[in-house]
Design a protein around this motif. Structure first.
Motif, mmCIF file in Angstrom:
data_model
loop_
_atom_site.group_PDB
_atom_site.id
_atom_site.type_symbol
_atom_site.label_atom_id
_atom_site.label_comp_id
_atom_site.label_asym_id
_atom_site.label_seq_id
_atom_site.Cartn_x
_atom_site.Cartn_y
_atom_site.Cartn_z
ATOM 1 N N MET A 219 0.843 -1.201 0.000
ATOM 2 C CA MET A 219 0.000 0.000 0.000
ATOM 3 C C MET A 219 0.871 1.240 0.000
ATOM 4 N N ARG A 220 0.593 2.173 -0.928
ATOM 5 C CA ARG A 220 1.365 3.409 -1.024
ATOM 6 C C ARG A 220 0.649 4.516 -0.274
ATOM 7 N N PHE A 221 1.435 5.373 0.429
ATOM 8 C CA PHE A 221 0.892 6.473 1.211
ATOM 9 C C PHE A 221 1.221 7.793 0.524
ATOM 10 N N SER A 222 0.302 8.736 0.641
ATOM 11 C CA SER A 222 0.504 10.070 0.076
ATOM 12 C C SER A 222 0.934 11.024 1.173
ATOM 13 N N PRO A 223 1.787 11.996 0.850
ATOM 14 C CA PRO A 223 2.218 12.972 1.852
ATOM 15 C C PRO A 223 1.033 13.782 2.359
ATOM 16 N N LEU A 224 1.146 14.228 3.597
ATOM 17 C CA LEU A 224 0.130 15.084 4.201
ATOM 18 C C LEU A 224 0.003 16.368 3.387
ATOM 19 N N ALA A 225 -1.223 16.716 3.028
ATOM 20 C CA ALA A 225 -1.475 17.952 2.261
ATOM 21 C C ALA A 225 -2.062 18.994 3.209
ATOM 22 N N ASP A 226 -1.317 20.089 3.428
ATOM 23 C CA ASP A 226 -1.776 21.138 4.334
ATOM 24 C C ASP A 226 -1.124 22.448 3.905
ATOM 25 N N PRO A 227 -1.921 23.451 3.503
ATOM 26 C CA PRO A 227 -1.357 24.728 3.023
ATOM 27 C C PRO A 227 -0.441 25.388 4.047
ATOM 28 N N ARG A 228 -0.653 25.128 5.333
ATOM 29 C CA ARG A 228 0.175 25.753 6.360
ATOM 30 C C ARG A 228 1.640 25.326 6.274
ATOM 31 N N LEU A 229 1.887 24.214 5.606
ATOM 32 C CA LEU A 229 3.239 23.664 5.590
ATOM 33 C C LEU A 229 4.088 24.166 4.435
ATOM 34 N N GLU A 230 3.464 24.852 3.460
ATOM 35 C CA GLU A 230 4.195 25.247 2.265
ATOM 36 C C GLU A 230 5.386 26.140 2.588
ATOM 37 N N ILE A 231 5.238 27.057 3.546
ATOM 38 C CA ILE A 231 6.324 27.991 3.847
ATOM 39 C C ILE A 231 7.536 27.284 4.450
ATOM 40 N N LEU A 232 7.283 26.109 5.087
ATOM 41 C CA LEU A 232 8.388 25.383 5.708
ATOM 42 C C LEU A 232 9.330 24.776 4.679
ATOM 43 N N HIS A 233 8.857 24.659 3.409
ATOM 44 C CA HIS A 233 9.728 24.154 2.354
ATOM 45 C C HIS A 233 10.911 25.074 2.114
ATOM 46 N N GLU B 193 14.815 9.698 -1.870
ATOM 47 C CA GLU B 193 14.793 10.150 -3.258
ATOM 48 C C GLU B 193 13.858 11.331 -3.421
ATOM 49 N N ASP B 194 12.714 11.277 -2.745
ATOM 50 C CA ASP B 194 11.761 12.379 -2.776
ATOM 51 C C ASP B 194 10.835 12.226 -1.570
ATOM 52 N N LEU B 195 9.881 13.150 -1.461
ATOM 53 C CA LEU B 195 8.990 13.132 -0.304
ATOM 54 C C LEU B 195 8.154 11.856 -0.256
ATOM 55 N N ARG B 196 7.670 11.385 -1.403
ATOM 56 C CA ARG B 196 6.827 10.185 -1.406
ATOM 57 C C ARG B 196 7.610 8.949 -0.952
ATOM 58 N N GLU B 197 8.846 8.888 -1.339
ATOM 59 C CA GLU B 197 9.654 7.743 -0.919
ATOM 60 C C GLU B 197 9.870 7.772 0.593
ATOM 61 N N LEU B 198 10.065 8.961 1.164
ATOM 62 C CA LEU B 198 10.258 9.080 2.604
ATOM 63 C C LEU B 198 8.976 8.737 3.356
ATOM 64 N N VAL B 199 7.841 9.216 2.861
ATOM 65 C CA VAL B 199 6.559 8.962 3.512
ATOM 66 C C VAL B 199 6.248 7.461 3.539
ATOM 67 N N ASN B 200 6.702 6.730 2.565
ATOM 68 C CA ASN B 200 6.427 5.299 2.487
ATOM 69 C C ASN B 200 7.544 4.443 3.080
ATOM 70 N N ARG B 201 8.468 5.090 3.759
ATOM 71 C CA ARG B 201 9.570 4.351 4.380
ATOM 72 C C ARG B 201 9.134 3.832 5.745
ATOM 73 N N ASP B 202 9.474 2.586 6.052
ATOM 74 C CA ASP B 202 9.141 1.992 7.349
ATOM 75 C C ASP B 202 10.150 2.474 8.378
ATOM 76 N N LEU B 203 9.660 3.089 9.447
ATOM 77 C CA LEU B 203 10.542 3.608 10.494
ATOM 78 C C LEU B 203 10.397 2.837 11.799
ATOM 79 N N ALA B 204 9.857 1.622 11.761
ATOM 80 C CA ALA B 204 9.551 0.897 12.998
ATOM 81 C C ALA B 204 10.302 -0.427 13.092
ATOM 82 N N PRO B 205 11.633 -0.392 13.309
ATOM 83 C CA PRO B 205 12.353 -1.649 13.465
ATOM 84 C C PRO B 205 12.118 -2.335 14.795
ATOM 85 N N SER B 206 11.524 -1.630 15.767
ATOM 86 C CA SER B 206 11.273 -2.246 17.076
ATOM 87 C C SER B 206 10.065 -1.602 17.727
ATOM 88 N N PRO B 207 9.401 -2.318 18.674
ATOM 89 C CA PRO B 207 8.244 -1.742 19.376
ATOM 90 C C PRO B 207 8.605 -0.511 20.197
#
Length: 462
Positions: free
Chosen positions: A1-15, A45-59
């Protein structure tokens, strides 16, 4: 399953920021948005690749993120130095955390990260990872006992939310330990604790230390499971008590009988003399069985018993055991009913399998009221053959059922128990059957009592 990045106009300036900023969903253990600097820091590689990266190697990571979310949601300003592993490489980052409401109403974490250049000590990173995966419970707590951090084994042992005093089986003992450590005194004791698998015994060491993040006073706890050792020590103590009783009883009878004969008390009464000598003989045999059990346990533990396999009829083995125990059954007026038809070919050690039947039968006779019936049944099953010994005694105590086939274990280990025995027979029986590739067990009898059984596979001789 592929995940899409959070879409929120408030975050644009942080780029536009050069400082890495990202948003984490603590429940999913996933980054849901990141600016360009954060994408680069995480070597994605890009934001989508990071969003779909598993960050849970342990509980532990999930529990840590949820704990951080709760702290910042309560208004606490929190910063920390942590190690991240983009593409497997360790990078030390100074992080500050803020609350960020996710679109579905759940709480997220907005993280501002600053890489710590040229200061990451590989040895520090290795030490941190060693603690994280160490076979030892390691936790840190605030002075009120609330959890700050826990390694992987601690989370597996006590769950994801627990306090220092909450792990103690006795609340008063936990409160006392917390008061001692919070007052500046170290705590070192073997205590009963409550784990995810039930009560266990742990050796707990707790001492006051400054929190490495905030500098405030805290508590460092290390603990390891002592249950097996404590149970073994208790079992050995019980075994000494049981064996002492089992030795003393026949020795007393032998000494008394022989003393009466030697002292001439029997006089010229041949029947009384024969009765006293018979009593002495039976107790000598009882001592012999005790010694044999102890030797068998020692040999089994050392792997010193080998099977003398031969083709045999299981029915003959069963009937032979019943004949050997006929005098014991007659003494209690117990009727042994047998259902063991001929034609049960097995390739076993007949003497050892007969020892198993003798053990089951001896227990059934000892625990049955006088005048009762003990049933011995043998029948074919798809995997081989099954032998059952059913009695109408008190059955197996609930608290003893998971220990019944263990070595050095007995339902009643007191010297005043009503039924004799070392408590080693069932362990020996199980080991013998397992050596034959079979299994043992017990069931509750339909008419009360217990049904002990063993199964052995059908094997053809070479």
């Amino acid at each position: 399953m592929r995940f899409s990045p959070l879409a929120d106009p408030r975050l644009e300036i942080l780029h536009l920021l050069d400082q890495p900023v990202w948003i984490t969903d603590p429940d999913a253990v996933r980054i849901v948005w990141a600016n360009r600097a954060a994408v680069a820091l995480w070597r994605a590689e890009d934001l989508r690749e990071l969003v779909n990266r598993d960050l849970a190697p342990s509980p532990t990571i999930r529990a840590t993120l949820q704990h951080l979310r709760d702290r910042v949601a309560a208004g606490e300003r929190f910063t920390s130095e942590r190690t991240i592993y983009p593409k497997g490489d360790a990078v030390r980052v100074h992080m500050s955390f803020k609350a960020f409401p996710l679109p579905d109403g759940r709480g997220g974490l907005l993280v501002e990260g600053t890489p710590i250049r040229d200061t990451a000590d590989p040895e520090v990173v290795r030490a941190a990872e060693a603690v994280r995966y160490a076979p030892l419970v390691v936790t840190t707590h605030a002075l009120d006992g609330s959890l700050l951090q826990a390694n992987t084994l601690a989370r597996e042992t006590f769950g994801h939310a627990f306090s220092f005093e909450g792990i103690f089986a006795e609340p008063a003992e936990g409160a006392r330990a917390l008061a001692e450590v919070a007052g500046g005194e170290p705590f070192f004791e073997d205590v009963e604790v409550v784990t995810t698998e039930g009560p266990r015994w742990f050796s707990v060491a707790a001492r006051p230390i400054p929190d490495p993040v905030t500098g405030k006073p805290g508590i460092l706890v290390s603990a390891h499971d002592m249950t097996a050792r404590i149970e073994a020590e208790r079992a050995k103590d019980e075994l000494v008590s049981v064996v002492s009783h089992e030795l003393r009883t026949p020795l007393t009878a032998i000494r008394g009988a022989i003393g009466l004969v030697v002292g001439g008390v029997a006089g010229k009464d041949p029947e009384l003399e024969a009765e006293l000598l018979q009593m002495a003989s039976e107790n000598v045999q009882r001592l012999g069985r005790l010694v044999d059990d102890l030797l068998d346990v020692r040999k089994l533990a050392a792997g010193g018993i080998s099977l003398k396999l031969a083709q045999a009829d299981l029915a003959d083995v069963v009937r032979g055991a019943i004949e050997l125990h006929a005098p014991a059954a007659q003494a209690k007026e117990i009727v042994v009913e047998t259902d063991a038809p001929e034609g049960m070919p097995v390739f076993v050690d007949p003497q050892r399998i007969q020892q198993v039947v003798l053990n089951f039968l001896s227990n059934a006779i000892k625990h049955s009221p006088a005048g009762e019936v003990v049933q011995v049944r043998a029948r074919a099953i798809p995997e081989g053959f099954r032998v059952e010994v059913a009695d109408r005694g008190p059955g197996v105590p609930e608290a003893f059922r998971d220990k019944i086939f263990r070595r050095f274990s007995q339902a009643d280990a007191s010297s005043t128990r009503s039924v004799g025995g070392t408590g080693l027979g069932l362990y020996i029986a199980k080991t013998i059957v397992v050596m034959h590739g079979g299994r043992v067990g017990y069931e509750n009898g339909k008419a009360g009592g217990a049904v002990f059984f063993f199964e052995v596979p059908t094997k053809a001789s070479d």
